[in-house]
Design an enzyme around this catalytic site. Structure first.
Site, PDB file in Angstrom:
ATOM      1  N   LYS A 179       0.039  -9.284  16.682  1.00  0.00           N
ATOM      2  CA  LYS A 179      -0.952  -9.689  15.679  1.00  0.00           C
ATOM      3  C   LYS A 179      -0.386  -9.506  14.287  1.00  0.00           C
ATOM      4  CE  LYS A 179      -4.426  -7.905  13.161  1.00  0.00           C
ATOM      5  NZ  LYS A 179      -4.382  -8.889  12.072  1.00  0.00           N
ATOM      6  N   GLU A 254       3.621   3.566  11.863  1.00  0.00           N
ATOM      7  CA  GLU A 254       4.407   3.590  10.619  1.00  0.00           C
ATOM      8  C   GLU A 254       3.402   3.387   9.496  1.00  0.00           C
ATOM      9  OE1 GLU A 254       7.680   3.996  10.157  1.00  0.00           O
ATOM     10  OE2 GLU A 254       8.090   4.212  12.290  1.00  0.00           O
ATOM     11  N   CYS A 288       6.255   0.628   1.632  1.00  0.00           N
ATOM     12  CA  CYS A 288       5.715   1.891   2.151  1.00  0.00           C
ATOM     13  C   CYS A 288       6.487   3.093   1.619  1.00  0.00           C
ATOM     14  CB  CYS A 288       5.747   1.875   3.661  1.00  0.00           C
ATOM     15  SG  CYS A 288       7.366   1.429   4.304  1.00  0.00           S
ATOM     16  N   GLU A 388      -1.734   6.472  -2.504  1.00  0.00           N
ATOM     17  CA  GLU A 388      -0.775   5.382  -2.361  1.00  0.00           C
ATOM     18  C   GLU A 388      -1.379   4.168  -3.069  1.00  0.00           C
ATOM     19  OE1 GLU A 388      -0.284   3.346   1.463  1.00  0.00           O
ATOM     20  OE2 GLU A 388       1.858   3.267   1.043  1.00  0.00           O
TER      21      GLU A 388
HETATM   22  P1  NAP Z   1      -3.647  -2.437   6.811  1.00  0.00           P
HETATM   23  O1  NAP Z   1      -4.826  -2.850   6.046  1.00  0.00           O
HETATM   24  O2  NAP Z   1      -3.656  -1.111   7.470  1.00  0.00           O
HETATM   25  O3  NAP Z   1      -3.395  -3.598   7.878  1.00  0.00           O
HETATM   26  C1  NAP Z   1      -2.278  -3.627   8.714  1.00  0.00           C
HETATM   27  C2  NAP Z   1      -2.579  -4.454   9.944  1.00  0.00           C
HETATM   28  O4  NAP Z   1      -3.587  -3.817  10.722  1.00  0.00           O
HETATM   29  C3  NAP Z   1      -3.099  -5.850   9.644  1.00  0.00           C
HETATM   30  O5  NAP Z   1      -2.578  -6.738  10.599  1.00  0.00           O
HETATM   31  C4  NAP Z   1      -4.590  -5.673   9.817  1.00  0.00           C
HETATM   32  O6  NAP Z   1      -5.274  -6.869  10.138  1.00  0.00           O
HETATM   33  C5  NAP Z   1      -4.631  -4.712  10.987  1.00  0.00           C
HETATM   34  N1  NAP Z   1      -5.898  -3.969  11.122  1.00  0.00           N
HETATM   35  C6  NAP Z   1      -6.855  -3.734  10.185  1.00  0.00           C
HETATM   36  N2  NAP Z   1      -7.873  -3.013  10.722  1.00  0.00           N
HETATM   37  C7  NAP Z   1      -7.550  -2.791  12.020  1.00  0.00           C
HETATM   38  C8  NAP Z   1      -8.181  -2.098  13.098  1.00  0.00           C
HETATM   39  N3  NAP Z   1      -9.356  -1.478  12.939  1.00  0.00           N
HETATM   40  N4  NAP Z   1      -7.560  -2.055  14.295  1.00  0.00           N
HETATM   41  C9  NAP Z   1      -6.360  -2.643  14.478  1.00  0.00           C
HETATM   42  N5  NAP Z   1      -5.720  -3.323  13.504  1.00  0.00           N
HETATM   43  C10 NAP Z   1      -6.293  -3.383  12.286  1.00  0.00           C
HETATM   44  O7  NAP Z   1      -2.327  -2.432   5.923  1.00  0.00           O
HETATM   45  P2  NAP Z   1      -1.820  -3.567   4.924  1.00  0.00           P
HETATM   46  O8  NAP Z   1      -2.717  -3.560   3.736  1.00  0.00           O
HETATM   47  O9  NAP Z   1      -1.589  -4.824   5.652  1.00  0.00           O
HETATM   48  O10 NAP Z   1      -0.381  -2.975   4.516  1.00  0.00           O
HETATM   49  C11 NAP Z   1      -0.224  -1.973   3.579  1.00  0.00           C
HETATM   50  C12 NAP Z   1      -0.053  -0.607   4.217  1.00  0.00           C
HETATM   51  O11 NAP Z   1       0.989  -0.633   5.176  1.00  0.00           O
HETATM   52  C13 NAP Z   1       0.355   0.458   3.236  1.00  0.00           C
HETATM   53  O12 NAP Z   1      -0.396   1.621   3.456  1.00  0.00           O
HETATM   54  C14 NAP Z   1       1.814   0.712   3.556  1.00  0.00           C
HETATM   55  O13 NAP Z   1       2.286   1.968   3.197  1.00  0.00           O
HETATM   56  C15 NAP Z   1       1.847   0.491   5.012  1.00  0.00           C
HETATM   57  N6  NAP Z   1       3.218   0.173   5.460  1.00  0.00           N
HETATM   58  C16 NAP Z   1       3.956   1.159   6.092  1.00  0.00           C
HETATM   59  C17 NAP Z   1       5.275   0.909   6.487  1.00  0.00           C
HETATM   60  C18 NAP Z   1       6.099   1.976   7.169  1.00  0.00           C
HETATM   61  O14 NAP Z   1       7.181   1.670   7.659  1.00  0.00           O
HETATM   62  N7  NAP Z   1       5.667   3.214   7.228  1.00  0.00           N
HETATM   63  C19 NAP Z   1       5.829  -0.346   6.253  1.00  0.00           C
HETATM   64  C20 NAP Z   1       5.060  -1.322   5.611  1.00  0.00           C
HETATM   65  C21 NAP Z   1       3.749  -1.034   5.227  1.00  0.00           C
HETATM   66  P3  NAP Z   1      -5.939  -7.847   9.029  1.00  0.00           P
HETATM   67  O15 NAP Z   1      -5.462  -7.395   7.689  1.00  0.00           O
HETATM   68  O16 NAP Z   1      -5.440  -9.185   9.429  1.00  0.00           O
HETATM   69  O17 NAP Z   1      -7.416  -7.723   9.170  1.00  0.00           O
END
Ligand code: NAP
Ligand code: MG
Length: 493
Positions: A179, A254, A288, A388
């Site tokens: 996904k 992650e 991240c 963050e």
């Molecule tokens: P996010 O809002 O947590 O979303 C990530 C993914 O999870 C999206 O595909 C989202 O779907 C999905 N999702 C949302 N709610 C969910 C649920 N209840 N159950 C299962 N999946 C769900 O993060 P983002 O805004 O896309 O990305 C930013 C974050 O990613 C930051 O906190 C960043 O630090 C972190 N990140 C971490 C790393 C690492 O290596 N540690 C790398 C990159 C990013 P939809 O958005 O399509 O609804």
């Protein structure tokens, strides 16, 4: 306008509901494509296909020899490399990042697939001499695929984060349901076109686009999913952790970060400034591991901040296709969140050294651009130090002793990454060892390599990606013990 479909059990399909969502170019605000908006039932169909392939197909992917899996992955890498330019362009249009950076992402993705194609053929498992009261025996381990793996990714490195999971999951012999983030579905859907034309059997790789609360939640809860590998925010990671408890899924998380970049007075100043720029303004700061907390020795603070300010103010901002220093943030909603953090920080007494506002010059008025922002005069509990922000925003704190620097660096709930700049090698190593984080850089910031493991301590996650460790995450260990004298009974005779 292009329509992107889900890929389930070897077929490109509309969502069962018939719904779509809009795909937006953040540099222009324009809708550039529409994508099938899957829901729980689409996810269930994909899971059923992946389950059938893993458990019931006698000729399924996991039964392919490692050599065969490896060869197929290498062909996939070659095909991605051939389409390098069009993948990069799509990534820039969908995500906003400068084209130069998108090209780098495609190159990394190609390299990651090749690495895991090779890793699939590496030896694994260990042998143990266990002769004891049971008689002459030998134990050893073999690595087996986990089963049906749900892979869920964020929007900041859409293709790369996807490949970072898909390549090792397939190398290890798993079946997958993927996904993508609803903000950026384009490049991974295009990658599935390559997968669909490969020799991977139908039902082994499935793509279901749709929102996290439906598709993502189904993937985390469903009892037929054996593992979830998730990259995204800590908050969503926590909900996935909880949702996965039902059938005790294997889990990889992650998550977010708030990483310290510690700069000592004896560091090469210009070098530290350049790396600090990469640390926090690369990819619009939507990284991240961003070095979003600069912790600099008091005696050089003014000099350091002056130089950083000059560099930040001179950054070019614009549509990613024109290769500026920085592109737009991912969405208007996200831009407003970032600006809110800056506003709150100001209200709590912080000083905005530069930036801090939306950038609307010329064509940029239509997109979601922001000036690179440096904030100083912050206390340890300032909003901008604690949270963050995930945008081009950095705070400046100062220290006078090594211990103070380490305490400040560790004063966070996150533990993904960090860096130390100093010309004193022993001190660099001391400080790196004291900082509780999974990735540490000395005299550089942000480079990541497929050969080396990546992942966080504390609320930044669990498990590791990249490297051989990243491959092992997608395996179970089976311990096997063989009685070398089958006729002989054990200790009770
Ligand atoms: P996010 O809002 O947590 O979303 C990530 C993914 O999870 C999206 O595909 C989202 O779907 C999905 N999702 C949302 N709610 C969910 C649920 N209840 N159950 C299962 N999946 C769900 O993060 P983002 O805004 O896309 O990305 C930013 C974050 O990613 C930051 O906190 C960043 O630090 C972190 N990140 C971490 C790393 C690492 O290596 N540690 C790398 C990159 C990013 P939809 O958005 O399509 O609804
Ligand atoms: Mg988009």
């Amino acid at each position: 306008m292009e329509t992107i479909l889900n890929y389930i059990d070897g077929k490109w399909t509309n969502a069962l509901s018939g719904d779509y969502f809009n795909v937006i170019n953040p540099a222009t605000g324009e809708v550039v494509a529409k994508a099938a908006k899957g829901g729980r039932d689409d996810a269930k169909m994909a899971i059923a296909a992946a389950k059938r392939e893993f458990y019931n197909n006698p000729n399924g992917w996991r039964r392919f020899s490692a050599v065969k899996r490896s060869e197929i992955l290498l062909k996939i890498a070659d095909e991605l490399e051939k389409q390098r330019d069009s993948f990069a362009l799509i990534e820039t249009i969908d995500n906003g990042k400068p084209l130069r950076e998108a090209l780098g992402d495609v190159d990394d993705a190609v390299s990651y697939i090749r690495y895991y194609a090779g890793a699939a053929r590496m030896p694994s498992g260990v042998s143990y001499d266990v002769n004891d009261g049971f008689g002459q025996m030998q134990s050893f381990t073999i690595k087996e695929p986990v089963g049906v793996c749900a892979l869920i990714t964020p929007w900041n490195y859409p293709l790369l984060m996807g490949v970072q999971k898909i390549a090792p999951a397939l190398a290890a012999g798993n079946t997958i349901v993927f996904k993508s983030s609803s903000e950026t579905p384009m490049s991974t859907a295009k990658f599935f076109e390559i997968l669909s034309k490969s020799e991977i059997p139908d039902g082994t790789v499935n793509l279901v686009m749709g929102s996290g609360s439906t598709v993502g939640n189904e993937l985390s809860e469903n009892e037929y999913v054996d593992m979830v590998s998730f990259t995204g925010s800590t908050e969503v990671g926590q909900s996935i952790y909880r949702a996965s408890a039902g059938n005790i899924k294997k889990i990889g998380l992650e998550l977010g970060g708030k990483s310290p970049n510690v700069i000592f007075a004896d560091a090469d100043l210009d070098g530290a400034v350049e790396w600090a720029m990469v640390g926090v303004f690369f990819n619009q700061g939507e990284v991240c591991s961003a070095g979003s907390r600069i912790i600099v020795e008091k005696s050089i603070k003014d000099k350091f901040v002056d130089k950083l300010k000059q560099r930040a103010e001179n950054m070019t901002i614009g549509n990613g296709v024109e290769n500026p220093d920085m592109g737009p943030l991912i969405s208007e909603n996200h831009l407003n969140k970032v600006l809110d953090f800056v506003e709150k920080a100001k209200n709590e007494g912080a000083n905005i050294v530069c930036g801090g506002y939306r950038y609307t010059e010329g064509e940029c008025a239509k997109g979601y651009f922001m000036k690179p922002t440096i904030i100083d005069n912050v206390t340890r509990d300032n909003t901008a130090v604690k949270n963050e922000i995930f945008g081009p925003v950095v705070t400046i704190q100062t220290f006078e002793t090594e211990k103070e620097a380490v305490d400040m660096a560790n004063d966070t709930e996150f533990g993904l990454a960090g860096a130390v700049f100093t010309s004193d090698g022993a001190r660099a190593f001391r400080v790196v060892k004291e900082i509780r984080a999974g990735v540490m850089w000395i005299n550089c910031y942000n480079p990541a390599f497929v050969e080396a493991p990546w992942g966080g301590y504390k609320k930044s996650g669990t498990g590791r990606e990249l490297s051989f460790e990243g491959l092992e995450e997608y395996t179970e260990t089976k311990q096997i013990t063989m009685n070398l004298n089958p006729g002989k009974l054990g200790w009770y005779k």
